[in-house]
Write a protein that holds these residues in place. Structure first.
Motif, PDB file in Angstrom:
ATOM      1  N   TRP A 188       0.978  -1.181  -0.023  1.00 32.20           N
ATOM      2  CA  TRP A 188      -0.124   0.055   0.080  1.00 32.20           C
ATOM      3  C   TRP A 188       0.842   1.269   0.211  1.00 32.20           C
ATOM      4  CZ3 TRP A 188      -4.820  -1.772   3.073  1.00 32.20           C
ATOM      5  CH2 TRP A 188      -5.845  -0.988   2.387  1.00 32.20           C
TER       6      TRP A 188
ATOM      7  N   THR B   8      -7.004  -0.396  -3.731  1.00 36.29           N
ATOM      8  CA  THR B   8      -8.190  -0.836  -2.969  1.00 36.29           C
ATOM      9  C   THR B   8      -7.394  -1.811  -2.232  1.00 36.29           C
ATOM     10  OG1 THR B   8      -9.014  -2.184  -4.484  1.00 36.29           O
ATOM     11  CG2 THR B   8      -9.858  -0.038  -4.668  1.00 36.29           C
ATOM     12  N   ALA B   9      -8.302  -2.252  -0.990  1.00 30.99           N
ATOM     13  CA  ALA B   9      -8.070  -3.648  -0.068  1.00 30.99           C
ATOM     14  C   ALA B   9      -8.148  -4.539  -1.089  1.00 30.99           C
ATOM     15  CB  ALA B   9      -8.970  -3.589   1.144  1.00 30.99           C
TER      16      ALA B   9
ATOM     17  N   LYS C  41      -4.973  -7.533  -1.561  1.00 26.41           N
ATOM     18  CA  LYS C  41      -5.333  -8.722  -1.182  1.00 26.41           C
ATOM     19  C   LYS C  41      -4.765  -9.639  -2.454  1.00 26.41           C
ATOM     20  CE  LYS C  41      -8.572 -12.314  -0.078  1.00 26.41           C
ATOM     21  NZ  LYS C  41     -10.061 -12.353  -0.114  1.00 26.41           N
TER      22      LYS C  41
END
Length: 109
Positions: A49, A56-57, A61
């Motif tokens: 990040w 985005t998360a 992931k």
């Protein structure tokens, strides 16, 4: 999901962590398990990040799950069948960033 090293079962095989409330009054102890693996995953996610705060998360992931080391023993035990490896993941993400910068020219926009 992805597997992460959490240390072995013996004290000599654990991951060393700060520990402030213990009868031996030692600052660091070897521990093992999910409590040791989770911070490793969170730390690598934070590094990804930091390299690209616009992610985005779900994108972070995806990077973690795509770039971990393939591990035959994890096939069928984790969704990705991969083991967390910070070096591999950060190099993979750096390559993605480099390729995206090379492909984003004003002529293509």
């Amino acid at each position: 999901d992805i597997a992460a090293p959490g240390g072995g079962m013996g004290e000599e095989e654990g991951l060393v962590s700060a520990f402030n409330d213990n009868p031996k009054r030692v600052a660091f102890v070897a521990m093992a398990g999910t409590s040791m693996a989770s911070p490793l995953v969170a730390g690598v996610a934070a590094q990804v990040w930091a390299m690209n705060p616009e992610l985005t998360a779900l994108e972070v992931k995806s990077i973690l799950m795509s770039a971990g080391e393939k591990e035959e023993l994890l096939k069928g035990k984790t969704v990705s069948g991969r083991l967390l490896n910070a070096n591999t993941i950060l190099k993979y993400h750096e390559t993605l960033l480099t390729n995206n910068k090379a492909n984003s020219s004003p002529l293509l926009d």
